[in-house]
Design a protein around this motif. Structure first.
Motif, PDB file in Angstrom:
ATOM      1  N   PRO A  91     -75.667  71.520 -67.589  1.00  0.00           N
ATOM      2  CA  PRO A  91     -75.220  70.933 -66.321  1.00  0.00           C
ATOM      3  C   PRO A  91     -75.879  69.593 -66.017  1.00  0.00           C
ATOM      4  N   ARG A  92     -77.055  69.355 -66.601  1.00  0.00           N
ATOM      5  CA  ARG A  92     -77.724  68.071 -66.375  1.00  0.00           C
ATOM      6  C   ARG A  92     -77.089  66.944 -67.194  1.00  0.00           C
ATOM      7  N   MET A  93     -76.337  67.305 -68.231  1.00  0.00           N
ATOM      8  CA  MET A  93     -75.806  66.311 -69.173  1.00  0.00           C
ATOM      9  C   MET A  93     -74.308  66.523 -69.362  1.00  0.00           C
ATOM     10  N   VAL A 148     -83.202  61.517 -72.587  1.00  0.00           N
ATOM     11  CA  VAL A 148     -81.848  61.879 -72.182  1.00  0.00           C
ATOM     12  C   VAL A 148     -81.288  60.786 -71.278  1.00  0.00           C
ATOM     13  N   SER A 149     -80.037  60.387 -71.541  1.00  0.00           N
ATOM     14  CA  SER A 149     -79.378  59.354 -70.748  1.00  0.00           C
ATOM     15  C   SER A 149     -78.246  59.971 -69.930  1.00  0.00           C
ATOM     16  N   VAL A 150     -78.253  59.710 -68.629  1.00  0.00           N
ATOM     17  CA  VAL A 150     -77.216  60.229 -67.735  1.00  0.00           C
ATOM     18  C   VAL A 150     -76.870  59.142 -66.719  1.00  0.00           C
ATOM     19  N   GLY A 151     -75.578  58.821 -66.622  1.00  0.00           N
ATOM     20  CA  GLY A 151     -75.129  57.856 -65.617  1.00  0.00           C
ATOM     21  C   GLY A 151     -75.773  56.488 -65.757  1.00  0.00           C
ATOM     22  N   LYS A 196     -78.738  55.771 -66.745  1.00  0.00           N
ATOM     23  CA  LYS A 196     -80.201  55.808 -66.633  1.00  0.00           C
ATOM     24  C   LYS A 196     -80.769  56.645 -67.773  1.00  0.00           C
ATOM     25  N   ARG A 197     -82.026  56.384 -68.120  1.00  0.00           N
ATOM     26  CA  ARG A 197     -82.675  57.083 -69.233  1.00  0.00           C
ATOM     27  C   ARG A 197     -83.903  57.803 -68.710  1.00  0.00           C
ATOM     28  N   TYR A 198     -84.067  59.039 -69.165  1.00  0.00           N
ATOM     29  CA  TYR A 198     -85.155  59.882 -68.682  1.00  0.00           C
ATOM     30  C   TYR A 198     -86.002  60.371 -69.856  1.00  0.00           C
ATOM     31  N   ALA A 199     -87.304  60.487 -69.599  1.00  0.00           N
ATOM     32  CA  ALA A 199     -88.238  61.041 -70.585  1.00  0.00           C
ATOM     33  C   ALA A 199     -88.696  62.398 -70.084  1.00  0.00           C
ATOM     34  N   SER A 200     -88.640  63.389 -70.957  1.00  0.00           N
ATOM     35  CA  SER A 200     -89.113  64.721 -70.575  1.00  0.00           C
ATOM     36  C   SER A 200     -90.232  65.158 -71.504  1.00  0.00           C
ATOM     37  N   GLU A 201     -91.132  65.969 -70.982  1.00  0.00           N
ATOM     38  CA  GLU A 201     -92.172  66.600 -71.798  1.00  0.00           C
ATOM     39  C   GLU A 201     -92.361  68.012 -71.271  1.00  0.00           C
ATOM     40  N   ALA A 202     -92.164  68.975 -72.154  1.00  0.00           N
ATOM     41  CA  ALA A 202     -92.278  70.375 -71.744  1.00  0.00           C
ATOM     42  C   ALA A 202     -93.736  70.771 -71.562  1.00  0.00           C
ATOM     43  N   GLU A 203     -93.942  71.825 -70.799  1.00  0.00           N
ATOM     44  CA  GLU A 203     -95.285  72.410 -70.671  1.00  0.00           C
ATOM     45  C   GLU A 203     -95.838  72.706 -72.062  1.00  0.00           C
ATOM     46  N   LYS A 204     -97.122  72.415 -72.264  1.00  0.00           N
ATOM     47  CA  LYS A 204     -97.688  72.538 -73.610  1.00  0.00           C
ATOM     48  C   LYS A 204     -98.033  73.977 -73.989  1.00  0.00           C
ATOM     49  N   ARG A 205     -98.649  74.706 -73.076  1.00  0.00           N
ATOM     50  CA  ARG A 205     -99.069  76.069 -73.442  1.00  0.00           C
ATOM     51  C   ARG A 205     -97.857  77.000 -73.449  1.00  0.00           C
ATOM     52  N   PRO A 206     -97.693  77.796 -74.498  1.00  0.00           N
ATOM     53  CA  PRO A 206     -96.511  78.671 -74.567  1.00  0.00           C
ATOM     54  C   PRO A 206     -96.325  79.532 -73.321  1.00  0.00           C
ATOM     55  N   GLU A 207     -97.423  80.079 -72.781  1.00  0.00           N
ATOM     56  CA  GLU A 207     -97.321  80.947 -71.610  1.00  0.00           C
ATOM     57  C   GLU A 207     -96.791  80.169 -70.404  1.00  0.00           C
ATOM     58  N   ALA A 208     -97.288  78.928 -70.238  1.00  0.00           N
ATOM     59  CA  ALA A 208     -96.837  78.096 -69.117  1.00  0.00           C
ATOM     60  C   ALA A 208     -95.389  77.667 -69.319  1.00  0.00           C
ATOM     61  N   TYR A 209     -95.019  77.380 -70.564  1.00  0.00           N
ATOM     62  CA  TYR A 209     -93.644  76.990 -70.875  1.00  0.00           C
ATOM     63  C   TYR A 209     -92.687  78.137 -70.533  1.00  0.00           C
ATOM     64  N   ILE A 210     -93.017  79.344 -70.982  1.00  0.00           N
ATOM     65  CA  ILE A 210     -92.173  80.511 -70.712  1.00  0.00           C
ATOM     66  C   ILE A 210     -92.059  80.739 -69.204  1.00  0.00           C
ATOM     67  N   ALA A 211     -93.202  80.613 -68.491  1.00  0.00           N
ATOM     68  CA  ALA A 211     -93.197  80.808 -67.036  1.00  0.00           C
ATOM     69  C   ALA A 211     -92.323  79.771 -66.348  1.00  0.00           C
ATOM     70  N   ASN A 212     -92.359  78.521 -66.841  1.00  0.00           N
ATOM     71  CA  ASN A 212     -91.539  77.457 -66.257  1.00  0.00           C
ATOM     72  C   ASN A 212     -90.052  77.745 -66.427  1.00  0.00           C
ATOM     73  N   VAL A 213     -89.679  78.224 -67.597  1.00  0.00           N
ATOM     74  CA  VAL A 213     -88.260  78.532 -67.833  1.00  0.00           C
ATOM     75  C   VAL A 213     -87.811  79.652 -66.897  1.00  0.00           C
ATOM     76  N   VAL A 214     -88.664  80.656 -66.733  1.00  0.00           N
ATOM     77  CA  VAL A 214     -88.329  81.778 -65.853  1.00  0.00           C
ATOM     78  C   VAL A 214     -88.214  81.299 -64.404  1.00  0.00           C
TER      79      VAL A 214
END
Length: 390
Positions: free
Chosen positions: A58-60, A282-285, A287-305
């Protein structure tokens, strides 16, 4: 500025990068986001990565099907073929994967020796990138690798029986390595018959085990002039062997074997980064965006949830940031950069007097439109980029 008018975005390629952070052993030179595999279940992280892929749709809304998928790490070859197939099925369902897409899996030699290679092929993998790093047992021990030279050779041979497109990584310019030693080893590497070589000079990052050893005075990095000699030898030997460089550190037997995924990075395309610590653009409309996911697997999983994504809000890249990135990445590639594209992005002229000075030195080529580095210029890529960047 409309999507198709921008000097960046999916018209320059659209990829998916999947970061699998677990390793059976952490190498002392590694500066990537990695963790010991131990006996962890892969399932929670696989589920989170699949969820992260889904939330990007939905973001892209204007993005089409994927040109490439790259499984990096870490050690994604610890995953089973069925687990890789599952993530690819999610990506195909959500975005679509183009027919003939390049799908790369990074792998360690020992994993290749015990892997179900036909299963990986059936899962959708089209290209293997094998972390050989050296064909000398003493060097492999120094680099902290868990394989020896015999198993490295056997792994490459086994991989080539199933996958025509195999890349092998080597690390050279190791402390006290002589030019003759590297020449002999590179000759052996070329004899393995892989159509792609990634040949990296040892870079010692401060926070790694090697970096700490240097700080304690226990390890002395190679002198830059000696590194330059090894680099020049590398270029001449690979060119003679029919694997010329198409990027600062990458060599291919022909255009069909060049890493299509990496070219998305170098040419200003878009890629989604999923998995702990993964970066994306990622480019939308317009504009260009830079993303960086949470580094620790536990924090990454928690963020997705909690948020539906491994990262929260992506940061906006401003025109000067984008222009600087385009020039820094684009000059790494043999194709070079379209100067007008940089100027359109930055609204600032690239200084022609500096270009002319670099041409006179034999470091760059410029035909009035495209600027590219010569082999001599690749040795000075960072310095040249800093002089030309807006």
């Amino acid at each position: 500025m409309g999507e198709q008018a921008t000097p960046f975005g999916p018209q320059y390629g659209f990829g998916l990068y999947v970061h699998w952070p677990y390793c059976s052993k952490i190498c002392p030179y590694c500066d990537f986001n990695v963790y010991a595999a131990k006996t962890r279940s892969a399932e929670p992280l696989l589920k989170a990565i699949a969820g992260d892929i889904r939330i990007h749709r939905p973001r892209m809304p204007e993005h089409g099907a994927l040109d490439t998928v790259y499984f990096g790490g870490g050690t994604p070859s610890l995953l089973k073929p069925g687990e890789i197939a599952g993530l690819l099925a999610t990506a195909d369902e959500v975005f679509g994967i183009k027919s003939g897409a390049e799908i790369t899996l990074e792998a360690n030699p020992n994993d290749i020796l015990r892997a179900d290679l036909r299963g990986l092929e059936a899962a959708g993998v089209t290209r293997l990138s094998i972390g050989v790093q050296s064909l000398r047992d003493n060097a492999l021990a120094f680099l902290g690798r868990d394989h020896d030279a015999v198993s490295a050779r056997a792994a490459v041979e086994r991989a080539l029986h199933v996958f025509p497109n195999v890349s092998i990584d080597f690390i050279y310019a190791r402390p006290s390595q002589s030019i003759d030693e590297w020449g002999d080893e590179l000759s052996d590497a070329l004899a393995l018959g892989a159509p792609h070589l990634s040949l990296y000079e040892l870079t010692i990052e401060q926070r790694t085990a090697f970096g700490k050893a240097v700080a304690r005075g226990e390890l002395i990095p190679m002198d830059p002039d000696a590194q330059a000699d090894l680099y020049e030898l590398t270029q001449s030997m690979t060119t003679r062997a029919g694997l010329p460089a198409y990027e600062v550190s990458n060599h291919a037997a022909g255009p069909e074997f060049r890493s299509r995924h990496n070219q998305i990075y170098w040419h200003g395309g878009d890629w989604i980064g999923v998995g702990p610590g993964a970066h994306g653009r990622v480019s939308v409309g317009g504009k260009r965006y830079a993303s960086e996911a949470e580094k620790r697997p536990e924090a990454y999983i928690a963020n997705v949830v909690a948020l539906g994504s491994g990262w929260g809000e992506a940061s906006t890249l401003y025109p000067l940031d984008i222009a600087r990135e385009l020039i820094a990445m684009g000059l790494r590639d043999i194709k070079g950069i379209d100067v007008q594209r940089i100027e359109t992005m930055s609204n600032t002229p690239v200084p022609r007097d500096r270009i002319e000075a670099f041409v006179a030195e034999g470091w760059v080529r410029f035909d009035g439109a495209t600027l590219s580095l010569t082999p001599a210029g690749w040795l000075l890529a960072d310095a040249i980029t800093s002089q030309l960047a807006p």
